[in-house]
Enzyme design. Structure first.
Site, PDB file in Angstrom:
ATOM      1  N   HIS A   1      -7.548  -4.101  10.148  1.00  0.00           N
ATOM      2  CA  HIS A   1      -7.265  -3.893   8.728  1.00  0.00           C
ATOM      3  C   HIS A   1      -6.056  -4.707   8.275  1.00  0.00           C
ATOM      4  O   HIS A   1      -5.165  -5.023   9.058  1.00  0.00           O
ATOM      5  CB  HIS A   1      -7.145  -2.401   8.368  1.00  0.00           C
ATOM      6  CG  HIS A   1      -5.892  -1.700   8.781  1.00  0.00           C
ATOM      7  ND1 HIS A   1      -5.896  -0.429   9.331  1.00  0.00           N
ATOM      8  CD2 HIS A   1      -4.599  -2.053   8.707  1.00  0.00           C
ATOM      9  CE1 HIS A   1      -4.660  -0.052   9.566  1.00  0.00           C
ATOM     10  NE2 HIS A   1      -3.850  -1.018   9.199  1.00  0.00           N
TER      11      HIS A   1
ATOM     12  N   GLU B   1      -9.692  -1.197   5.156  1.00  0.00           N
ATOM     13  CA  GLU B   1     -10.309  -0.823   6.425  1.00  0.00           C
ATOM     14  C   GLU B   1     -11.624  -1.591   6.624  1.00  0.00           C
ATOM     15  O   GLU B   1     -12.157  -2.175   5.669  1.00  0.00           O
ATOM     16  CB  GLU B   1     -10.595   0.682   6.423  1.00  0.00           C
ATOM     17  CG  GLU B   1      -9.346   1.554   6.328  1.00  0.00           C
ATOM     18  CD  GLU B   1      -8.578   1.675   7.643  1.00  0.00           C
ATOM     19  OE1 GLU B   1      -8.650   0.740   8.478  1.00  0.00           O
ATOM     20  OE2 GLU B   1      -7.903   2.693   7.835  1.00  0.00           O
TER      21      GLU B   1
ATOM     22  N   ASN C   1      -7.740  -2.123  14.252  1.00  0.00           N
ATOM     23  CA  ASN C   1      -9.147  -2.312  13.857  1.00  0.00           C
ATOM     24  C   ASN C   1      -9.323  -3.495  12.907  1.00  0.00           C
ATOM     25  O   ASN C   1     -10.362  -3.642  12.278  1.00  0.00           O
ATOM     26  CB  ASN C   1      -9.718  -1.020  13.246  1.00  0.00           C
ATOM     27  CG  ASN C   1      -9.014  -0.630  11.947  1.00  0.00           C
ATOM     28  OD1 ASN C   1      -8.148  -1.347  11.458  1.00  0.00           O
ATOM     29  ND2 ASN C   1      -9.391   0.505  11.388  1.00  0.00           N
TER      30      ASN C   1
ATOM     31  N   ASP D   1       0.830  -1.198   0.000  1.00  0.00           N
ATOM     32  CA  ASP D   1       0.000   0.000   0.000  1.00  0.00           C
ATOM     33  C   ASP D   1       0.868   1.253   0.000  1.00  0.00           C
ATOM     34  O   ASP D   1       2.090   1.167   0.148  1.00  0.00           O
ATOM     35  CB  ASP D   1      -0.986  -0.009   1.193  1.00  0.00           C
ATOM     36  CG  ASP D   1      -0.348  -0.469   2.503  1.00  0.00           C
ATOM     37  OD1 ASP D   1       0.896  -0.531   2.581  1.00  0.00           O
ATOM     38  OD2 ASP D   1      -1.096  -0.767   3.455  1.00  0.00           O
TER      39      ASP D   1
HETATM   40  C1  GLP Z   1      -0.259   0.068   8.567  1.00  0.00           C
HETATM   41  C2  GLP Z   1      -0.188  -0.698   7.233  1.00  0.00           C
HETATM   42  C3  GLP Z   1      -0.437  -2.148   7.428  1.00  0.00           C
HETATM   43  C4  GLP Z   1       0.195  -2.595   8.739  1.00  0.00           C
HETATM   44  C5  GLP Z   1      -0.515  -1.980   9.897  1.00  0.00           C
HETATM   45  C6  GLP Z   1       0.094  -2.272  11.254  1.00  0.00           C
HETATM   46  O1  GLP Z   1      -0.967   1.202   8.485  1.00  0.00           O
HETATM   47  N1  GLP Z   1      -1.000  -0.206   6.179  1.00  0.00           N
HETATM   48  O2  GLP Z   1       0.046  -2.876   6.310  1.00  0.00           O
HETATM   49  O3  GLP Z   1       0.099  -3.979   8.841  1.00  0.00           O
HETATM   50  O4  GLP Z   1      -0.777  -0.630   9.680  1.00  0.00           O
HETATM   51  O5  GLP Z   1       1.130  -1.391  11.583  1.00  0.00           O
HETATM   52  P1  GLP Z   1       2.018  -1.545  12.910  1.00  0.00           P
HETATM   53  O6  GLP Z   1       2.916  -2.700  12.704  1.00  0.00           O
HETATM   54  O7  GLP Z   1       2.788  -0.240  12.993  1.00  0.00           O
HETATM   55  O8  GLP Z   1       1.079  -1.735  14.030  1.00  0.00           O
END
Ligand code: GLP
Length: 242
Positions: A143, A148, A141, A71
């Site tokens: 995702h 989302e 949440n 992404d």
């Molecule tokens: C981000 C990414 C995800 C990731 C998630 C968790 O925003 N878009 O691909 O898995 O959030 O992030 P973190 O490891 O910082 O909790």
């Protein structure tokens, strides 16, 4: 379809096991002289993984990988943007390798036409034979990538609006951007193998809902229950509600 659920006492053993898991997934592909098609995540959870992967670059055959970012924020200004996922992967992974992967694909956050950019990305994935391994994190949440809650399980790569919880988690102050391009859930479910990592208490509810509750679009990661080859790698805290 039952996922494999691996729980670890400490972060170190989780990340070492993750390297082993990826090594055994890519080995047969490398042995057949094909480039492993990898979908790669960002996020704090994955920083130690990239550090270890760099140390194991030879064993993992990283120079032969084809990498797809999961992404990217959109719209991004042109030039270097420190919070972009492109910068993250450059900083934590690509720039540290002796032999960076030959093929690096990214969703271009500066693309003027997001629809066209997402179609281009899907086309790249398809024409190169599909994703072998999607490595995922999970949002608090539920995702996955930037899909989302409410995302359709057959969604493709597209422009999405980010949930306030996600913006809060990813930016300390006012968010510089509130939308993003992301691989769709349908796109992710076509990966031949999925490995998903969660660490810490803040992820425990999302992990529980994704694994143990009925599949529902309000928890995007629950879509993984429909995939035949999913491995969850969890620490004690993220798995304490299972
Ligand atoms: C981000 C990414 C995800 C990731 C998630 C968790 O925003 N878009 O691909 O898995 O959030 O992030 P973190 O490891 O910082 O909790």
């Amino acid at each position: 379809m039952k996922p494999r659920i691996w729980r670890f006492d400490n972060a170190n053993s989780l990340y070492y096991a993750l390297i082993d898991e990826i090594a055994s997934a890519v080995r047969p592909i490398l042995d057949s002289s094909r480039s492993p098609m990898m979908a790669l995540p960002t996020g704090n959870t994955m920083i130690p993984f990239y550090r270890l992967a760099v140390e194991s670059e030879e064993r993992l055959g990283i120079r032969d990988w084809t990498c797809f970012n999961l992404d990217e924020y959109h719209p991004l200004p042109s030039g270097d943007t420190p919070y972009s996922f492109r910068s993250y992967l450059e900083q934590h992974f690509y720039s540290r390798l002796i032999h960076p992967p030959r093929h690096r694909m990214e969703l271009d956050g500066t693309a003027p036409d997001p629809k066209e950019e997402c179609a281009r990305y899907e086309h790249e994935i398809r024409t190169r034979g599909g994703i072998d391994l999607a490595l995922l994190g999970i949002g608090t949440n539920g995702h996955i990538a930037f899909n989302e809650p409410g995302s359709a399980f057959d969604s493709r790569t597209r422009l999405v609006h980010l949930h306030p919880d996600t913006l809060l988690a990813n930016f300390k102050g006012a968010p510089p951007v509130t939308s993003a391009l992301t691989l769709g859930i349908g796109t992710l479910l076509e990966a031949r193998k999925i490995v998903i990592v969660a660490m810490g208490k803040s992820k425990s509810q999302a992990v529980r809902s994704a694994i143990s509750d009925p599949i529902h679009p309000s928890v995007p990661a629950s879509a993984l229950q429909n995939h035949p080859d999913v491995t969850w790698m969890l620490d004690q805290e993220s798995s304490d509600r299972l």
